[in-house]
Design an enzyme around this catalytic site. Structure first.
Site, short mmCIF file in Angstrom:
data_model
loop_
_atom_site.label_atom_id
_atom_site.label_comp_id
_atom_site.label_asym_id
_atom_site.label_seq_id
_atom_site.Cartn_x
_atom_site.Cartn_y
_atom_site.Cartn_z
N SER A 35 -2.81 -7.81 2.58
CA SER A 35 -2.95 -7.54 4.36
C SER A 35 -3.23 -9.16 4.94
CB SER A 35 -4.13 -6.58 4.54
OG SER A 35 -3.94 -5.01 3.83
N LYS A 48 -17.15 -7.34 6.51
CA LYS A 48 -15.51 -8.04 6.23
C LYS A 48 -15.19 -8.23 7.60
CE LYS A 48 -12.73 -7.35 2.30
NZ LYS A 48 -11.72 -6.62 1.74
N HIS A 92 0.96 -0.98 0.06
CA HIS A 92 -0.04 -0.06 -0.11
C HIS A 92 0.79 1.22 -0.03
CE1 HIS A 92 -3.17 -2.61 2.19
NE2 HIS A 92 -3.78 -2.33 1.08
N ARG A 145 -1.90 -5.70 -8.28
CA ARG A 145 -0.92 -6.76 -8.19
C ARG A 145 -0.84 -7.77 -9.23
NH1 ARG A 145 -2.92 -7.43 -2.32
NH2 ARG A 145 -4.59 -7.11 -3.54
P1 ADP Z 1 -9.87 -3.73 -0.59
O1 ADP Z 1 -10.45 -4.45 0.58
O2 ADP Z 1 -10.64 -2.68 -0.87
O3 ADP Z 1 -9.34 -4.69 -1.63
P2 ADP Z 1 -7.04 -3.36 0.46
O4 ADP Z 1 -6.63 -2.87 1.58
O5 ADP Z 1 -6.75 -5.00 0.54
O6 ADP Z 1 -8.51 -3.08 0.24
O7 ADP Z 1 -6.57 -2.69 -0.79
C1 ADP Z 1 -6.65 -1.54 -1.40
C2 ADP Z 1 -5.93 -1.18 -2.68
O8 ADP Z 1 -4.54 -1.50 -2.50
C3 ADP Z 1 -6.47 -2.28 -3.83
O9 ADP Z 1 -6.46 -1.61 -5.20
C4 ADP Z 1 -5.41 -3.13 -3.87
O10 ADP Z 1 -5.40 -4.10 -4.93
C5 ADP Z 1 -4.11 -2.24 -3.42
N1 ADP Z 1 -3.10 -3.29 -2.78
C6 ADP Z 1 -2.99 -4.09 -1.74
N2 ADP Z 1 -1.77 -4.67 -1.53
C7 ADP Z 1 -1.00 -3.88 -2.45
C8 ADP Z 1 0.42 -4.47 -2.89
N3 ADP Z 1 1.27 -5.24 -2.13
N4 ADP Z 1 1.00 -3.74 -3.93
C9 ADP Z 1 -0.09 -2.80 -4.50
N5 ADP Z 1 -1.43 -2.60 -4.26
C10 ADP Z 1 -1.78 -3.29 -3.35
#
Ligand code: ADP
Length: 163
Positions: free
Chosen positions: A128, A41, A17, A90
């Site tokens: 996450s 969630k 992130h 990703r």
């Molecule tokens: P959500 O539940 O909305 O998917 P996340 O916190 O999992 O929320 O992810 C938020 C955004 O960050 C999404 O667009 C996800 O693809 C991106 N994201 C999560 N982890 C990574 C990473 N390691 N590298 C790049 N983008 C990421």
């Protein structure tokens, strides 16, 4: 001034992130990190805990704003008067879901545009969920999350295991 909203669960924020936010700041003057309050969630950290961690991480970065929201992202974006959604991509696994979301958001508000930034290769497989799973099993995830998150994870899992 160009602004974008970076919405997500951030349960917890990872270095993946973080890299999207840093790269996002090359393209946008301001980014609002918006933590989605989603009762459906099951989360490890409460929304307040996530906001606290984000505020700590970005306390010296005036171009970052940290907020939470519930309901539709398009409504939240409208109230903020921001027209761009920032998301990270990703491995291909993200693609279909992100495409669906971006299309739905465009359907709900055709003035809203989603912009994608590719994950840095080091964080391509970092999520996450995978970080939480490894940490719960006692794995060292300190190179995958900011120090504040690593400390909070340890504390959270200690109190959970002593219950
Ligand atoms: P959500 O539940 O909305 O998917 P996340 O916190 O999992 O929320 O992810 C938020 C955004 O960050 C999404 O667009 C996800 O693809 C991106 N994201 C999560 N982890 C990574 C990473 N390691 N590298 C790049 N983008 C990421």
């Amino acid at each position: 001034m160009s602004s974008a909203i970076y919405p997500g669960s951030f349960d917890p924020l990872t270095n993946g992130h973080l890299s999207i936010i840093h790269n996002g700041l090359v393209a946008f003057d301001r980014i609002t990190i918006a933590v989605l309050t989603n009762p459906k969630k099951q989360a490890l950290f409460t929304v307040n805990e996530r906001l606290e961690m984000l505020q700590e991480i970005f306390k010296d970065e005036p171009r970052i704003e940290v907020e939470s929201f519930d309901g539709l992202l398009v409504d939240y974006a409208r109230t903020k008067n921001i027209r761009v959604i920032l998301r990270g991509l990703r491995a291909v696994a993200d693609f279909e879901y992100e495409l669906q979301m971006a299309n739905m958001n465009r359907h709900l508000d055709n003035q809203l545009e989603t912009v994608f930034i590719m994950a840095q290769d080091a964080y391509f497989y970092v999520s996450s969920n995978i970080v939480k799973e490894a940490a719960i099993l006692g794995g060292d995830v300190s190179r995958l999350v900011p120090p504040v998150v690593a400390t909070r994870l340890r504390a959270k899992l200690k109190t959970a295991s002593s219950r």
